[in-house]
Write a protein that holds these residues in place. Structure first.
Motif, PDB file in Angstrom:
ATOM      1  N   SER A   4       3.887 -19.944  62.100  1.00  0.00           N
ATOM      2  CA  SER A   4       3.916 -19.594  60.689  1.00  0.00           C
ATOM      3  C   SER A   4       2.660 -18.805  60.345  1.00  0.00           C
ATOM      4  CB  SER A   4       4.004 -20.851  59.820  1.00  0.00           C
ATOM      5  OG  SER A   4       3.845 -20.511  58.465  1.00  0.00           O
ATOM      6  N   LEU A   5       2.850 -17.610  59.794  1.00  0.00           N
ATOM      7  CA  LEU A   5       1.679 -16.808  59.447  1.00  0.00           C
ATOM      8  C   LEU A   5       0.903 -17.414  58.283  1.00  0.00           C
ATOM      9  CD1 LEU A   5       2.758 -13.118  59.943  1.00  0.00           C
ATOM     10  CD2 LEU A   5       1.967 -14.814  61.569  1.00  0.00           C
ATOM     11  N   ASP A   6       1.550 -18.285  57.505  1.00  0.00           N
ATOM     12  CA  ASP A   6       0.787 -19.026  56.495  1.00  0.00           C
ATOM     13  C   ASP A   6      -0.291 -19.864  57.163  1.00  0.00           C
ATOM     14  OD1 ASP A   6       2.314 -18.005  54.467  1.00  0.00           O
ATOM     15  OD2 ASP A   6       3.737 -19.668  54.460  1.00  0.00           O
ATOM     16  N   ASP A   7       0.051 -20.471  58.324  1.00  0.00           N
ATOM     17  CA  ASP A   7      -0.912 -21.292  59.049  1.00  0.00           C
ATOM     18  C   ASP A   7      -2.036 -20.452  59.640  1.00  0.00           C
ATOM     19  OD1 ASP A   7       0.636 -23.479  58.444  1.00  0.00           O
ATOM     20  OD2 ASP A   7       1.724 -23.425  60.354  1.00  0.00           O
ATOM     21  N   LEU A   8      -1.777 -19.166  59.842  1.00  0.00           N
ATOM     22  CA  LEU A   8      -2.801 -18.289  60.413  1.00  0.00           C
ATOM     23  C   LEU A   8      -3.724 -17.707  59.349  1.00  0.00           C
ATOM     24  CD1 LEU A   8      -0.762 -16.293  63.088  1.00  0.00           C
ATOM     25  CD2 LEU A   8      -2.041 -18.416  63.346  1.00  0.00           C
ATOM     26  N   GLY A   9      -3.444 -18.006  58.098  1.00  0.00           N
ATOM     27  CA  GLY A   9      -4.342 -17.554  57.049  1.00  0.00           C
ATOM     28  C   GLY A   9      -3.869 -16.339  56.287  1.00  0.00           C
ATOM     29  N   ILE A  10      -2.624 -15.910  56.483  1.00  0.00           N
ATOM     30  CA  ILE A  10      -2.134 -14.769  55.721  1.00  0.00           C
ATOM     31  C   ILE A  10      -2.035 -15.152  54.248  1.00  0.00           C
ATOM     32  CG2 ILE A  10       0.096 -13.709  55.166  1.00  0.00           C
ATOM     33  CD1 ILE A  10       0.150 -12.361  57.613  1.00  0.00           C
ATOM     34  N   ASP A  11      -2.516 -14.270  53.382  1.00  0.00           N
ATOM     35  CA  ASP A  11      -2.382 -14.482  51.945  1.00  0.00           C
ATOM     36  C   ASP A  11      -0.901 -14.537  51.612  1.00  0.00           C
ATOM     37  OD1 ASP A  11      -3.504 -12.586  49.024  1.00  0.00           O
ATOM     38  OD2 ASP A  11      -2.597 -14.570  49.247  1.00  0.00           O
ATOM     39  N   ASN A  12      -0.487 -15.556  50.864  1.00  0.00           N
ATOM     40  CA  ASN A  12       0.932 -15.686  50.580  1.00  0.00           C
ATOM     41  C   ASN A  12       1.390 -14.799  49.430  1.00  0.00           C
ATOM     42  OD1 ASN A  12      -0.166 -16.978  48.403  1.00  0.00           O
ATOM     43  ND2 ASN A  12       0.896 -18.925  48.711  1.00  0.00           N
ATOM     44  N   SER A  13       0.511 -13.932  48.949  1.00  0.00           N
ATOM     45  CA  SER A  13       0.882 -12.940  47.944  1.00  0.00           C
ATOM     46  C   SER A  13       0.343 -11.584  48.359  1.00  0.00           C
ATOM     47  CB  SER A  13       0.341 -13.313  46.563  1.00  0.00           C
ATOM     48  OG  SER A  13       0.921 -14.512  46.098  1.00  0.00           O
ATOM     49  N   ASP A  14       1.175 -10.561  48.203  1.00  0.00           N
ATOM     50  CA  ASP A  14       0.748  -9.218  48.557  1.00  0.00           C
ATOM     51  C   ASP A  14       1.483  -8.210  47.693  1.00  0.00           C
ATOM     52  OD1 ASP A  14      -0.723  -7.309  50.168  1.00  0.00           O
ATOM     53  OD2 ASP A  14      -0.695  -8.860  51.704  1.00  0.00           O
ATOM     54  N   ASN A  15       0.956  -7.001  47.616  1.00  0.00           N
ATOM     55  CA  ASN A  15       1.565  -5.956  46.811  1.00  0.00           C
ATOM     56  C   ASN A  15       2.575  -5.155  47.615  1.00  0.00           C
ATOM     57  OD1 ASN A  15      -0.016  -6.575  44.525  1.00  0.00           O
ATOM     58  ND2 ASN A  15      -1.721  -5.394  45.353  1.00  0.00           N
ATOM     59  N   SER A  16       3.661  -4.773  46.972  1.00  0.00           N
ATOM     60  CA  SER A  16       4.695  -3.965  47.591  1.00  0.00           C
ATOM     61  C   SER A  16       5.046  -2.844  46.624  1.00  0.00           C
ATOM     62  CB  SER A  16       5.926  -4.815  47.903  1.00  0.00           C
ATOM     63  OG  SER A  16       6.984  -4.015  48.374  1.00  0.00           O
ATOM     64  N   TYR A  17       5.474  -1.701  47.165  1.00  0.00           N
ATOM     65  CA  TYR A  17       5.777  -0.539  46.340  1.00  0.00           C
ATOM     66  C   TYR A  17       7.148   0.016  46.706  1.00  0.00           C
ATOM     67  CZ  TYR A  17       0.745  -0.979  45.891  1.00  0.00           C
ATOM     68  OH  TYR A  17      -0.499  -1.487  45.683  1.00  0.00           O
ATOM     69  N   PHE A  18       7.788   0.636  45.739  1.00  0.00           N
ATOM     70  CA  PHE A  18       9.091   1.217  46.006  1.00  0.00           C
ATOM     71  C   PHE A  18       9.334   2.415  45.096  1.00  0.00           C
ATOM     72  CE2 PHE A  18       9.644  -2.262  42.982  1.00  0.00           C
ATOM     73  CZ  PHE A  18      10.383  -1.682  41.948  1.00  0.00           C
ATOM     74  N   VAL A  19      10.216   3.310  45.547  1.00  0.00           N
ATOM     75  CA  VAL A  19      10.650   4.459  44.760  1.00  0.00           C
ATOM     76  C   VAL A  19      12.133   4.670  45.052  1.00  0.00           C
ATOM     77  CG1 VAL A  19       9.910   6.065  46.584  1.00  0.00           C
ATOM     78  CG2 VAL A  19      10.286   6.906  44.251  1.00  0.00           C
ATOM     79  N   ASP A  20      12.908   4.945  44.018  1.00  0.00           N
ATOM     80  CA  ASP A  20      14.323   5.230  44.245  1.00  0.00           C
ATOM     81  C   ASP A  20      14.807   6.317  43.289  1.00  0.00           C
ATOM     82  OD1 ASP A  20      15.146   3.853  41.801  1.00  0.00           O
ATOM     83  OD2 ASP A  20      14.851   1.985  42.903  1.00  0.00           O
ATOM     84  N   TYR A  21      15.939   6.907  43.661  1.00  0.00           N
ATOM     85  CA  TYR A  21      16.505   8.036  42.928  1.00  0.00           C
ATOM     86  C   TYR A  21      18.018   7.877  42.872  1.00  0.00           C
ATOM     87  CZ  TYR A  21      18.436  12.743  42.292  1.00  0.00           C
ATOM     88  OH  TYR A  21      19.178  13.818  41.885  1.00  0.00           O
ATOM     89  N   ARG A  22      18.582   8.071  41.679  1.00  0.00           N
ATOM     90  CA  ARG A  22      20.031   8.007  41.508  1.00  0.00           C
ATOM     91  C   ARG A  22      20.536   9.305  40.910  1.00  0.00           C
ATOM     92  NH1 ARG A  22      21.979   5.604  36.462  1.00  0.00           N
ATOM     93  NH2 ARG A  22      21.883   7.832  36.028  1.00  0.00           N
ATOM     94  N   TYR A  23      21.571   9.871  41.546  1.00  0.00           N
ATOM     95  CA  TYR A  23      22.192  11.110  41.081  1.00  0.00           C
ATOM     96  C   TYR A  23      23.649  10.827  40.760  1.00  0.00           C
ATOM     97  CZ  TYR A  23      24.398  15.718  41.414  1.00  0.00           C
ATOM     98  OH  TYR A  23      25.144  16.849  41.175  1.00  0.00           O
ATOM     99  N   ARG A  24      24.019  10.937  39.482  1.00  0.00           N
ATOM    100  CA  ARG A  24      25.404  10.717  39.060  1.00  0.00           C
ATOM    101  C   ARG A  24      26.123  12.064  39.112  1.00  0.00           C
ATOM    102  NH1 ARG A  24      27.435   6.488  36.158  1.00  0.00           N
ATOM    103  NH2 ARG A  24      25.352   5.867  35.476  1.00  0.00           N
ATOM    104  N   PHE A  25      26.833  12.303  40.207  1.00  0.00           N
ATOM    105  CA  PHE A  25      27.473  13.609  40.364  1.00  0.00           C
ATOM    106  C   PHE A  25      28.864  13.650  39.744  1.00  0.00           C
ATOM    107  CE2 PHE A  25      28.019  11.113  44.234  1.00  0.00           C
ATOM    108  CZ  PHE A  25      29.370  11.212  44.512  1.00  0.00           C
ATOM    109  N   LYS A  26      29.426  12.506  39.396  1.00  0.00           N
ATOM    110  CA  LYS A  26      30.651  12.404  38.620  1.00  0.00           C
ATOM    111  C   LYS A  26      30.529  11.184  37.718  1.00  0.00           C
ATOM    112  CE  LYS A  26      33.976  14.793  41.587  1.00  0.00           C
ATOM    113  NZ  LYS A  26      35.292  14.700  42.267  1.00  0.00           N
TER     114      LYS A  26
END
Length: 284
Positions: free
Chosen positions: A72-94
């Motif tokens: 378990s990476l929790d046992d190895l000292g990994i912070d149990n909170s981290d930042n994540s990023y995302f980007v998405d695009y939607r095109y309504r062609f009809k």
């Protein structure tokens, strides 16, 4: 893990329906023209967002003729909170057809350092142990969605497409005894070939300023030596400041279950990523 995601999806759906019932009075209080929404008429929508996710990750390794060894990476000292990023695009062609493309990135790192004194054959020794771990996941997807239901205030989309996963996990260790050090490291990183996914969403507009959406999906991770999948759900509430700019806050859950079967060993990776999100949107 799949059962947990399904339960959370049902809970988020119940919350979505509850908000719908709570705010339905607001819609009926407006006249017909103000109750109609133009959220579903935008041809293009670009979203950029971030999430603060809690992470639970366990790696299990089974080598031929040996019992499984879960880490378990929790046992190895990994912070149990981290930042994540995302980007998405939607095109309504009809009016009922949309093309969706998105990219999502998550990373987490952590380390643990411990010092221990011990006696061996009457002699005292000092041992310093350092263990570091890292997790990186990048997901790129393209979907085609069809509106199975569309009205002035409600739209339900179903569809699917292809995605690719850039997935990496690394663990390194160092032990030092009275100045003599030994180091070891293990890392796995690969770009999975395009594999299928399914996606669905429901959006409900209160008026031209406010609407809610619930998105859920399944992503295959089965290719070559890999077998497994991702499941996710994302509930968001949107507010539009004008004709083009909007902002949303929400909550996202993601479950990952992947097994890699090699010639002499099998590695299993189980991860749960949950947390609040904030998104900036631009529509035109």
């Amino acid at each position: 893990m799949l059962f947990r995601t399904a339960s959370l999806c049902l809970g988020m759906s119940a919350l979505f329906l509850g908000m719908t019932a709570l705010l339905s009075g607001v819609v009926h209080a407006n006249d017909d023209e103000s109750a109609k929404s133009h959220f579903f008429d935008d041809t293009h929508k670009i979203s950029v967002g971030a999430t603060r996710q809690s992470t639970s990750l366990t790696i299990g390794v089974t080598t031929e003729n040996f019992d499984p060894t879960p880490i378990s990476l929790d046992d190895l000292g990994i912070d149990n909170s981290d930042n994540s990023y995302f980007v998405d695009y939607r095109y309504r062609f009809k009016p009922r057809w949309s093309l969706f493309a998105g990219a999502y990135s998550f990373s987490g790192t952590g380390q643990r350092l411990s010092t221990r004194d011990f006696n061996f054959d009457g002699q005292e020794f000092t041992a310093n142990t350092q263990i570091a771990a890292s997790l990186d996941i990048d997901t790129y997807m393209v979907d085609v969605l069809y509106a199975v239901h569309r009205s002035d205030n409600l739209e339900i989309l179903l569809g699917g497409g292809l995605h690719a996963l850039d997935f990496g996990v690394g663990i390194s260790g160092r032990i030092e005894i009275d100045g003599e050090a030994v180091e070891a490291a293990a890392a796995g990183e690969t770009l999975l070939a395009p594999v299928p996914n399914l996606r669905g969403s429901a959006s409900w507009a209160v008026n031209d300023r406010v609407f809610f959406s619930l998105v859920g999906g399944w992503l295959s991770a089965t290719v070559d030596e890999y077998n497994g999948d991702f499941t996710y759900a994302h509930l968001r509430g949107y507010y539009r400041f004008g004709e083009q700019i909007g902002v949303s806050v929400g909550y996202q859950i993601t479950d990952i279950d992947i097994t890699r079967k090699g010639a002499l060993s099998t590695t299993s990776i189980n991860a749960q990523l949950d947390g609040p999100t904030v998104t900036l949107t631009y529509s035109f």
